[in-house]
Design an enzyme around this catalytic site. Structure first.
Site, short mmCIF file in Angstrom:
data_model
loop_
_atom_site.label_atom_id
_atom_site.label_comp_id
_atom_site.label_asym_id
_atom_site.label_seq_id
_atom_site.Cartn_x
_atom_site.Cartn_y
_atom_site.Cartn_z
N SER A 45 10.82 64.53 4.96
CA SER A 45 11.54 64.66 3.68
C SER A 45 11.92 63.32 3.08
O SER A 45 12.30 63.24 1.92
CB SER A 45 12.77 65.56 3.84
OG SER A 45 13.52 65.18 4.95
N GLU A 66 23.18 59.50 12.23
CA GLU A 66 23.07 58.40 11.26
C GLU A 66 23.85 57.16 11.69
O GLU A 66 23.47 56.03 11.35
CB GLU A 66 23.54 58.85 9.87
CG GLU A 66 22.62 59.85 9.20
CD GLU A 66 22.84 61.28 9.68
OE1 GLU A 66 23.87 61.54 10.34
OE2 GLU A 66 21.99 62.14 9.41
N PHE A 91 24.06 61.22 3.81
CA PHE A 91 24.36 60.98 5.24
C PHE A 91 24.28 59.49 5.59
O PHE A 91 24.94 59.04 6.52
CB PHE A 91 23.37 61.74 6.13
CG PHE A 91 23.09 63.15 5.66
CD1 PHE A 91 24.08 63.92 5.05
CD2 PHE A 91 21.83 63.71 5.82
CE1 PHE A 91 23.82 65.21 4.62
CE2 PHE A 91 21.57 65.01 5.39
CZ PHE A 91 22.56 65.75 4.79
N HIS A 117 17.12 61.37 -1.80
CA HIS A 117 17.84 62.53 -2.38
C HIS A 117 19.13 62.10 -3.07
O HIS A 117 20.12 62.83 -3.09
CB HIS A 117 18.16 63.57 -1.30
CG HIS A 117 16.96 64.12 -0.59
ND1 HIS A 117 16.09 63.35 0.13
CD2 HIS A 117 16.47 65.38 -0.52
CE1 HIS A 117 15.13 64.09 0.64
NE2 HIS A 117 15.32 65.34 0.25
N ASP A 125 20.34 72.03 -3.35
CA ASP A 125 21.13 71.85 -2.13
C ASP A 125 22.62 71.69 -2.37
O ASP A 125 23.41 71.67 -1.43
CB ASP A 125 20.60 70.66 -1.32
CG ASP A 125 19.42 71.05 -0.45
OD1 ASP A 125 19.29 72.25 -0.15
OD2 ASP A 125 18.62 70.16 -0.11
N ARG A 175 15.08 62.57 -5.17
CA ARG A 175 14.24 63.51 -4.44
C ARG A 175 13.11 64.08 -5.29
O ARG A 175 11.97 64.12 -4.89
CB ARG A 175 15.10 64.66 -3.94
CG ARG A 175 14.27 65.73 -3.25
CD ARG A 175 14.98 67.06 -3.23
NE ARG A 175 14.17 68.06 -2.53
CZ ARG A 175 14.33 69.36 -2.68
NH1 ARG A 175 15.23 69.82 -3.51
NH2 ARG A 175 13.57 70.20 -2.03
#
Lengths: 320, 287
Positions: A45, A66, A91, A117, A125, A175
């Site tokens: 991703s 992370e 994140f 993203h 999301d 994204r």
């Protein structure tokens, strides 16, 4: 269009920025064997998979962790590797800002961080995944460079240049499919803003995906006989002060637009500069102290007031 | 080159005791800082810098050196004092600890002092950096260098440690040797009251590490444990070093209240007397 951009904004090819990042990382990786990629269970991703398929021995999977992603990258940089760590921006840097501050920035280890993203582009999301504060938390860090490419081609150039920068750097990419407005010939230098369209009535400064919307806003303004200058700030830190001041001294008015909170982002950076050096009437088009929600990207652009029409309206407010 | 087997255990014990005295002087002079941890770890640091580590104080960037990472940066007075005694810099500089313009920052800052391998203070990042270094060595087929990481026990409350502990086991980073300062105290009290860590040994073992428990105030045991750890080739190693916080100074020993404070002038005088006389067992050399 100037600056070797695409000829027209009609019928543009679209592509997620991660594709360009992935191609750029592979290209850089072929030339520099010290480049290593790290992932926190987001290889596909984030677009890192092209590199990992070609160079599996130069890839580290840290799992969903992370904080460790950043510390491990710092350790690899200590051994003269060129670590590229990619994760969702929510994140990384969202989860692990302290590790970035301590083990990369104070420690001065040249790690390349890629936050994917970012902005509202991870629309379905919802709020937790739509990172709208990363520019603020990253540009406040000494030793950190912050870059937000406008399309996949610029993302390709950004990762290639980042891997030879020898400084900590954060690259912010979106994204979703994003129209490709630059070409292989469009200049890209970390630390340098580009005037993507010259104008005389107002300066619109933008970064990331918002630069496409700024160009569309310029087309709207053209119809009202307002000639907007579009300054694409791919690097938010260090800010290209001279290019911004030169444009604003010419036009006397400025709109800043970005997919980020209006506090602390590019708008904040430009306001800091102009407030001290050359105060002019200004509007910030960005997310106004709220979180996101689920929807299609266009739904969110409208709901948050980030569309080309909103940018043009902000310009009208200043011109009167 | 390194200092391998240059000193007898008796000599090493004497060095550790000198380091403790400097720690007291530094902290008293600085007026802030942590006392218990540095005193407790003086034996481990002496063992590391005067026997275990392959290093060259006159050439801190020597390409074949072992790497020592201090994860719990707040015990840095023991690192500075040990480095000075090992020859990285003059012991006179120790008195600049925590002062404006000093290379000896309150928490270690790598860029200022040659020989420091990393910046630390916020807990829980040393093991992760060790993993990065260990992975890079594996990629480059470097097999003759070791990474020693000192961590606190309270520090293991930080979840990021366990991310790194999993990773080191996954990649079989046998070049990593972690040394946990198991002194059972942290700032707010005993470790088992603040956040229980036991069964600590089983925790590490179940995460895939080779575990040894030693008396961390016994230099010979520490040296032996590190030799054993280097012989383990398919997994990372941890040495849980049981130490006495405040070791050598009776009024500090075992008292968690000395975790984060320095001695005042009178306390420093008493502490130095205790250290010189080995708690009154021998006649002190009054300097």
């Amino acid at each position: 269009m100037s600056m070797f951009l695409v000829d027209t904004l009609q019928d543009l090819v679209v592509e997620p920025m991660k594709k360009g990042y992935g191609r750029g990382l592979l290209e850089a990786g072929k030339n520099n064997l010290q480049i290593v990629a790290l992932s926190s269970d987001v290889v596909g991703s984030t677009g890192t998979d092209e590199f990992t398929k070609e160079f599996p021995e130069r890839f580290i999977e840290v799992g969903i962790a992370e904080q460790n992603l950043v510390a491990v990258a710092s350790g690899m940089a200590a051994m003269n590797k060129v670590p590229v760590a990619a994760a969702y921006a929510a994140f990384m840097p969202g989860r692990c800002w302290e590790q970035i501050r301590t083990t990369i920035c104070i420690n001065d280890r040249p790690v390349v961080l890629v936050g994917t993203h970012a902005g509202i582009s991870d629309a379905p999301d919802a709020a937790t995944h739509q990172m709208l504060e990363d520019i603020a938390i990253m540009r406040s860090l000494p030793n950190m460079v912050v870059v937000a490419p406008c399309d996949s081609e610029e993302a390709r150039k950004a990762i290639i240049d980042a891997t030879s920068l020898d400084k900590p750097i954060y690259i912010r990419i979106a994204r979703d499919d994003t129209p490709i407005i630059t070409t292989t010939k469009t200049p890209f230098i970390i630390g340098k803003a580009n005037v993507f369209k010259e104008g005389s009535d107002i300066t619109i400064i933008s970064t990331g995906r918002s630069t496409y919307h700024a160009l569309l806003a310029a087309s709207i303004l053209d119809k009202d006989n307002i000639n907007a200058e579009i300054v694409h700030c791919s690097t938010i830190k260090p800010l290209d002060e001279s290019t911004i001041l030169k444009s604003v001294k010419k036009t006397g008015k400025v709109v800043v637009t970005e997919e980020h909170q209006i506090t602390g982002g590019l708008g904040g950076a430009v306001a800091e500069l102009l407030g001290e050096e050359y105060p002019v009437p200004m509007r910030r088009v960005g997310v106004k102290d709220r979180f996101g929600e689920s929807g299609k990207p266009d739904d969110l652009l409208r709901a948050m007031g980030l569309t080309p029409t909103h940018i043009a309206m902000a310009a009208h407010q200043l011109i009167g | 080159m390194g200092n391998k087997r240059t000193y007898t255990i008796t000599q090493l014990n004497k060095i550790a005791q000198d380091i403790r005295q400097d720690i007291i002087r530094m902290l008293e002079h600085a007026g802030s800082g942590h006392s218990a941890g540095p005193l407790g770890m003086a034996d481990v640091f002496t063992a590391l810098y005067f026997d275990i580590l392959n290093h060259d104080p006159k050439n801190p960037d020597w390409a074949d050196r072992d790497i020592f990472l201090l994860s719990n940066g707040h015990i840095v007075p023991v690192l500075y004092a040990t480095m000075a005694h090992a020859g990285y810099f003059n012991t006179k500089e120790l008195m600049t600890l925590r002062q404006f313009g000093s290379r000896l920052q309150g928490h270690p800052e790598r860029k200022l002092l040659p020989g420091l391998e990393s910046t630390s203070g916020p807990l829980g990042s040393g093991l992760g950096q060790a993993c990065g270094i260990g992975l890079a060595m594996h990629m480059d087929n470097v097999t003759h260098r070791w990474i020693y990481v000192a961590t606190g026990d309270g520090e293991l409350n930080e979840g990021s440690n366990w991310e790194a502990i999993m990773l080191a086991a996954k990649y079989k980073l046998s070049n990593i040797i972690a040394i946990v300062d198991r002194n059972y105290i942290q700032i707010d009290g005993g470790t088992e009251d603040v956040m229980p860590l036991e069964d600590l040994s089983s925790k590490w073992e179940s995460f895939g590490w080779h575990v040894q428990e030693v008396d961390g105030n016994n230099i010979e045991s520490v040296i032996d444990a590190c030799s054993m750890a280097r012989a383990i080739t398919n997994q990372p190693s941890v040495i849980i070093a049981h130490t006495i916080p405040g070791k050598g100074v009776p009024f500090m020993e075992y008292d968690f209240r000395w975790h984060g404070i320095p001695p005042d002038k009178a306390q420093a005088k008493e502490a130095l007397h205790d250290l010189r006389t080995l708690k009154g067992k021998i006649e002190g050399e009054h300097q």
